[in-house]
Each structure stands twice: as structure tokens, then as C-alpha cells.
Design a protein around this motif. Structure first.
Motif, PDB file in Angstrom:
ATOM      1  N   TYR A  18       0.806  -1.224   0.000  1.00  0.00           N
ATOM      2  CA  TYR A  18       0.000   0.000   0.000  1.00  0.00           C
ATOM      3  C   TYR A  18       0.839   1.275   0.000  1.00  0.00           C
ATOM      4  O   TYR A  18       0.439   2.272  -0.605  1.00  0.00           O
ATOM      5  N   CYS A  19       1.982   1.270   0.646  1.00  0.00           N
ATOM      6  CA  CYS A  19       2.808   2.483   0.702  1.00  0.00           C
ATOM      7  C   CYS A  19       3.807   2.546  -0.454  1.00  0.00           C
ATOM      8  O   CYS A  19       3.871   3.549  -1.162  1.00  0.00           O
ATOM      9  N   ASP A  20       4.585   1.483  -0.644  1.00  0.00           N
ATOM     10  CA  ASP A  20       5.627   1.514  -1.673  1.00  0.00           C
ATOM     11  C   ASP A  20       5.067   1.401  -3.085  1.00  0.00           C
ATOM     12  O   ASP A  20       5.517   2.104  -3.984  1.00  0.00           O
ATOM     13  N   LEU A  21       4.091   0.525  -3.297  1.00  0.00           N
ATOM     14  CA  LEU A  21       3.543   0.347  -4.641  1.00  0.00           C
ATOM     15  C   LEU A  21       2.435   1.341  -4.954  1.00  0.00           C
ATOM     16  O   LEU A  21       2.408   1.934  -6.031  1.00  0.00           O
ATOM     17  N   LEU A  22       1.488   1.524  -4.039  1.00  0.00           N
ATOM     18  CA  LEU A  22       0.337   2.387  -4.313  1.00  0.00           C
ATOM     19  C   LEU A  22       0.574   3.842  -3.940  1.00  0.00           C
ATOM     20  O   LEU A  22      -0.126   4.718  -4.412  1.00  0.00           O
ATOM     21  N   GLY A  23       1.524   4.105  -3.066  1.00  0.00           N
ATOM     22  CA  GLY A  23       1.843   5.488  -2.714  1.00  0.00           C
ATOM     23  C   GLY A  23       1.052   6.072  -1.562  1.00  0.00           C
ATOM     24  O   GLY A  23       1.108   7.277  -1.321  1.00  0.00           O
ATOM     25  N   LEU A  24       0.309   5.248  -0.813  1.00  0.00           N
ATOM     26  CA  LEU A  24      -0.364   5.758   0.382  1.00  0.00           C
ATOM     27  C   LEU A  24       0.690   6.037   1.449  1.00  0.00           C
ATOM     28  O   LEU A  24       1.793   5.491   1.418  1.00  0.00           O
ATOM     29  N   ARG A  80       6.832   0.246 -10.873  1.00  0.00           N
ATOM     30  CA  ARG A  80       6.999  -0.236  -9.489  1.00  0.00           C
ATOM     31  C   ARG A  80       6.458  -1.653  -9.330  1.00  0.00           C
ATOM     32  O   ARG A  80       7.086  -2.498  -8.694  1.00  0.00           O
ATOM     33  N   PHE A  81       5.281  -1.916  -9.908  1.00  0.00           N
ATOM     34  CA  PHE A  81       4.704  -3.264  -9.844  1.00  0.00           C
ATOM     35  C   PHE A  81       5.623  -4.267 -10.550  1.00  0.00           C
ATOM     36  O   PHE A  81       5.871  -5.356 -10.035  1.00  0.00           O
ATOM     37  N   ASP A  82       6.113  -3.900 -11.747  1.00  0.00           N
ATOM     38  CA  ASP A  82       7.001  -4.788 -12.495  1.00  0.00           C
ATOM     39  C   ASP A  82       8.284  -5.063 -11.715  1.00  0.00           C
ATOM     40  O   ASP A  82       8.713  -6.212 -11.602  1.00  0.00           O
ATOM     41  N   ALA A  83       8.883  -4.029 -11.145  1.00  0.00           N
ATOM     42  CA  ALA A  83      10.137  -4.189 -10.387  1.00  0.00           C
ATOM     43  C   ALA A  83       9.933  -5.062  -9.154  1.00  0.00           C
ATOM     44  O   ALA A  83      10.833  -5.814  -8.766  1.00  0.00           O
TER      45      ALA A  83
END
Length: 121
Positions: A18-24, A80-83
């Protein structure tokens, strides 16, 4: 809508999603007497509450099919999802052209990210 609440099995994996991938952003949470987190989407209201101490329900989705967030910078989010090696389904909504990225969080909750139709890959 005020917020969603999810039960999480793994604190680190859930916050990374939620924080690293989605940016919350992990933010202020009052002492409620049990562990958890409140996540924010750039505003004063927490949009996602997370519990760490509850047993996982047998049926993971319950009556809610998914939660959706308005997002921006499709290229960066996809990268970010791919990495991170996180699987997703990216499609364009018929009619509006809105980009929709569907994925599952580490706990099995289905998450949709909606990007403006004018964004490009």
C-alpha cells in the motif's frame, strides 16, 4: 465513503504493497489498544485502516469485491509493480478509456487503481 478496513497477516508485506507500490502514506493513528495502521492518500482523512491482530476470515473477499483508488503516473506505478514482481491486470475501460490496474494485496484483497484516459504507457 470514509475508509476501508482490512485484516492483514503480514505487516511488512501489507505496508510495502500500500505504501511503496500504491503510494499511500502511513500516518497518525490513535492508540486503539490493538496494533494496526492508518494510511492516507495525501489528505487529512485516513482512507485505509489495517488490523494486525485479527484472524483472517475463511472467505477472503466477503461481500466487498474490491476497493478502488484514483491514481496518477501510470508509467511509474506500472514500473513499481514490475520491479516488485507483483502480478496485475491492466486494461482500458470501455467507453471512457480510463486505465484500470487490478491486483491483489498480500492478504487477498482485490485493489483497483484508476488512471486518467489521457495517460500513456
Amino acid at each position: 465513503m470514509n475508509h476501508f478496513t482490512i485484516t492483514a497477516e503480514d505487516r511488512a508485506q501489507t505496508l510495502a504493497f500500500y505504501c511503496d507500490l500504491l503510494g499511500l502514506q502511513d500516518g497518525h493513528r490513535p492508540d486503539l489498544g490493538f496494533p494496526g495502521a492508518w494510511l492516507y492518500a495525501g489528505g487529512p482523512q485516513a482512507v485505509l485502516h489495517i488490523y494486525w491482530d485479527r484472524p483472517m476470515p475463511t472467505t477472503r473477499t466477503g461481500v466487498i469485491d474490491h476497493m478502488a483508488f484514483t491514481a496518477s503516473d501510470l508509467k511509474a506505478v506500472k514500473a513499481r509493480f514490475d520491479a516488485a514482481g507483483v502480478k496485475y491486470d491492466l486494461r482500458r475501460q470501455a467507453g471512457s478509456g480510463t486505465w484500470q490496474l487490478f491486483s491483489f494485496d498480500p492478504n487477498g484483497a482485490r485493489v483497483e487503481l484508476d488512471f486518467d484516459a489521457t495517460e500513456t504507457l
